[in-house]
Design a protein around this motif. Structure first.
Motif, mmCIF file in Angstrom:
data_model
loop_
_atom_site.group_PDB
_atom_site.id
_atom_site.type_symbol
_atom_site.label_atom_id
_atom_site.label_comp_id
_atom_site.label_asym_id
_atom_site.label_seq_id
_atom_site.Cartn_x
_atom_site.Cartn_y
_atom_site.Cartn_z
ATOM 1 N N ARG A 9 0.881 -1.169 0.000
ATOM 2 C CA ARG A 9 0.000 0.000 0.000
ATOM 3 C C ARG A 9 0.919 1.219 0.000
ATOM 4 O O ARG A 9 1.674 1.438 0.942
ATOM 5 N N LEU A 10 0.863 1.997 -1.078
ATOM 6 C CA LEU A 10 1.881 3.004 -1.347
ATOM 7 C C LEU A 10 1.348 4.424 -1.169
ATOM 8 O O LEU A 10 0.164 4.696 -1.379
ATOM 9 N N ARG A 11 2.266 5.310 -0.835
ATOM 10 C CA ARG A 11 1.994 6.744 -0.811
ATOM 11 C C ARG A 11 2.941 7.435 -1.789
ATOM 12 O O ARG A 11 4.099 7.043 -1.936
ATOM 13 N N VAL A 12 2.422 8.451 -2.440
ATOM 14 C CA VAL A 12 3.197 9.246 -3.398
ATOM 15 C C VAL A 12 3.430 10.610 -2.779
ATOM 16 O O VAL A 12 2.475 11.319 -2.440
ATOM 17 N N THR A 13 4.696 10.978 -2.626
ATOM 18 C CA THR A 13 5.039 12.210 -1.932
ATOM 19 C C THR A 13 6.034 13.024 -2.744
ATOM 20 O O THR A 13 6.643 12.531 -3.700
ATOM 21 N N SER A 14 6.194 14.272 -2.326
ATOM 22 C CA SER A 14 7.154 15.166 -2.975
ATOM 23 C C SER A 14 7.891 15.958 -1.910
ATOM 24 O O SER A 14 7.273 16.477 -0.965
ATOM 25 N N ILE A 15 9.204 16.026 -2.038
ATOM 26 C CA ILE A 15 10.043 16.837 -1.156
ATOM 27 C C ILE A 15 10.609 17.985 -1.986
ATOM 28 O O ILE A 15 11.224 17.763 -3.035
ATOM 29 N N LEU A 70 4.993 17.268 0.479
ATOM 30 C CA LEU A 70 3.635 17.170 -0.053
ATOM 31 C C LEU A 70 3.268 15.700 -0.183
ATOM 32 O O LEU A 70 4.084 14.895 -0.639
ATOM 33 N N VAL A 71 2.052 15.354 0.209
ATOM 34 C CA VAL A 71 1.604 13.967 0.178
ATOM 35 C C VAL A 71 0.298 13.897 -0.613
ATOM 36 O O VAL A 71 -0.686 14.554 -0.258
ATOM 37 N N GLU A 72 0.302 13.108 -1.690
ATOM 38 C CA GLU A 72 -0.945 12.864 -2.417
ATOM 39 C C GLU A 72 -1.855 12.051 -1.507
ATOM 40 O O GLU A 72 -1.422 11.127 -0.832
ATOM 41 N N SER A 73 -3.136 12.407 -1.469
ATOM 42 C CA SER A 73 -4.025 11.899 -0.422
ATOM 43 C C SER A 73 -4.378 10.422 -0.566
ATOM 44 O O SER A 73 -4.770 9.784 0.414
ATOM 45 N N SER A 74 -4.227 9.843 -1.748
ATOM 46 C CA SER A 74 -4.696 8.478 -1.987
ATOM 47 C C SER A 74 -3.672 7.438 -1.553
ATOM 48 O O SER A 74 -2.471 7.697 -1.468
ATOM 49 N N VAL A 75 -4.189 6.232 -1.295
ATOM 50 C CA VAL A 75 -3.349 5.043 -1.183
ATOM 51 C C VAL A 75 -3.324 4.375 -2.555
ATOM 52 O O VAL A 75 -4.362 4.206 -3.194
ATOM 53 N N TRP A 76 -2.123 4.007 -3.021
ATOM 54 C CA TRP A 76 -1.951 3.432 -4.347
ATOM 55 C C TRP A 76 -1.517 1.978 -4.227
ATOM 56 O O TRP A 76 -0.751 1.613 -3.322
ATOM 57 N N LEU A 77 -1.989 1.151 -5.173
ATOM 58 C CA LEU A 77 -1.619 -0.262 -5.223
ATOM 59 C C LEU A 77 -0.833 -0.530 -6.496
ATOM 60 O O LEU A 77 -1.251 -0.113 -7.586
ATOM 61 N N PRO A 78 0.307 -1.223 -6.402
ATOM 62 C CA PRO A 78 1.089 -1.524 -7.607
ATOM 63 C C PRO A 78 0.621 -2.806 -8.287
ATOM 64 O O PRO A 78 0.420 -3.838 -7.635
ATOM 65 N N LEU A 79 0.458 -2.727 -9.603
ATOM 66 C CA LEU A 79 0.129 -3.883 -10.439
ATOM 67 C C LEU A 79 1.345 -4.239 -11.282
ATOM 68 O O LEU A 79 2.143 -3.374 -11.640
ATOM 69 N N ASN A 80 1.435 -5.524 -11.629
ATOM 70 C CA ASN A 80 2.553 -5.991 -12.430
ATOM 71 C C ASN A 80 2.069 -7.079 -13.377
ATOM 72 O O ASN A 80 1.390 -8.020 -12.958
ATOM 73 N N VAL A 81 2.393 -6.929 -14.662
ATOM 74 C CA VAL A 81 2.000 -7.920 -15.664
ATOM 75 C C VAL A 81 3.067 -9.006 -15.728
ATOM 76 O O VAL A 81 4.262 -8.708 -15.829
ATOM 77 N N VAL A 82 2.638 -10.249 -15.686
ATOM 78 C CA VAL A 82 3.544 -11.387 -15.720
ATOM 79 C C VAL A 82 3.136 -12.288 -16.873
ATOM 80 O O VAL A 82 1.962 -12.638 -17.030
#
Length: 313
Positions: A9-15, A70-82
């Motif tokens: 469960r990922l967060r996207v941030t900026s410094i 700065l923190v984007e408010s959403s929780v992100w999920l990573p997908l991967n094609v195999v």
């Protein structure tokens, strides 16, 4: 082909650049002391504007609230094609080209915003956790979908979608034509054994945190057509680095490795103003024509802009 929903469960941030000094200690811990930080998904990308940091919940705990973060408010999920048991990068088509038609375009059709992170090993498609049901319904005809929980994968069944859009409908998002910038840098996509990270610690810290400082005896750069871009990822024990050839020369050649053909890449930077996170179809707009012409490309989204790396021929 299989689509894996990874157990992060990922967060996207900026410094911001002038606030980096407040985060050097946690960032160094996340890069070099991963066992102490317990972070399994970490990516740091420097652009001229800021540092984009994508990290899991354990890593996010290391970043203290600050006016410089700065923190984007959403929780992100990573997908991967195999495909055939291997990540998507193992096929002939490299990078986002491989998944443009099967993943990126269908999600754009369903108004799902994606955040892309291509690495040396594979391509991660980040989607908002709240959009997961739409993602599954959209892609289930093309893929066998599995979700990782505690290192084990189990099949995912379709979920009901109540977002107002009909599955596989024809309504497409209205696209904005964003300006493109093509800097003169030549880039390489590389990796290294994570056990050798201590051997390049001084160089990596210098490139990440002190690259804007003038070196002793160095003349000011007159090349305004090149931009600063450096990306470091440490994800599930695999290291990926994206850097231009000038930065590459600072690292020991015997520790970094790339493909046998040693490809070089040119960058296309997308956006004149910060793109935000809600507009759908930006990645599809760029990747679809590349896929139509079988042009290999990596794609790295950041907090402000998107970046496509095209194979030089």
């Amino acid at each position: 082909m299989d689509l894996h929903i990874l157990d992060h469960r990922l967060r996207v941030t900026s410094i911001c650049k002038n606030g980096l000094v407040n985060f050097t200690h946690p960032l160094i811990k996340l890069i070099f002391l991963r066992n102490r930080a317990r972070c399994k998904f970490f990516s740091l990308t420097e652009t001229p504007e800021n540092y984009t940091v994508v990290l899991d919940e354990e890593g996010f705990k290391e970043l203290q609230p600050s006016e410089h973060l700065l923190v984007e408010s959403s929780v992100w999920l990573p997908l991967n094609v195999v495909s055939n048991g291997n990540s998507s990068s193992s096929s002939q088509a490299v990078g986002v080209t491989k998944i443009a038609k099967s993943v990126i375009a269908p999600l754009a059709q369903q108004h799902v915003s994606v955040f892309m992170l291509s690495t040396y090993q594979t391509d991660f498609i980040l989607v908002r956790e709240k959009d997961l049901a739409v993602v599954i319904n959209t892609l289930e005809e093309e893929f066998n979908i599995y979700r990782e929980v505690g290192g084990e994968y189990s099949a995912v069944l379709s979920q009901d979608v109540h977002n107002g859009f009909q599955k596989n409908g024809k309504e497409a998002p209205q696209l904005t034509v964003h300006p493109l910038l093509i800097p003169q840098n030549q880039f390489c996509v590389m990796s290294l054994d994570p056990d050798t990270l201590p051997a390049i610690a001084t160089t990596l810290i210098d490139v990440l945190f002190y690259s804007d400082s003038p070196k002793e005896g160095a003349l000011p750069s007159q090349d305004l057509d090149c931009i600063k871009f450096f990306s470091f990822s440490l994800i599930d024990g695999y290291v990926s680095l994206v850097m231009d050839t000038e930065a590459q020369r600072q690292f020991p050649a015997d520790l970094l490795f790339t493909s046998s053909s040693r490809e070089l890449w040119r960058m296309v930077r997308i956006g004149g103003q910060p793109l935000g996170f809600d507009e759908c179809g930006i990645v599809a707009q760029i990747s679809q024509p590349l896929a139509d012409n079988d042009i290999s490309a990596y794609y790295i989204s950041t907090f402000s802009f998107d970046h496509a790396l095209l194979l030089m021929v």
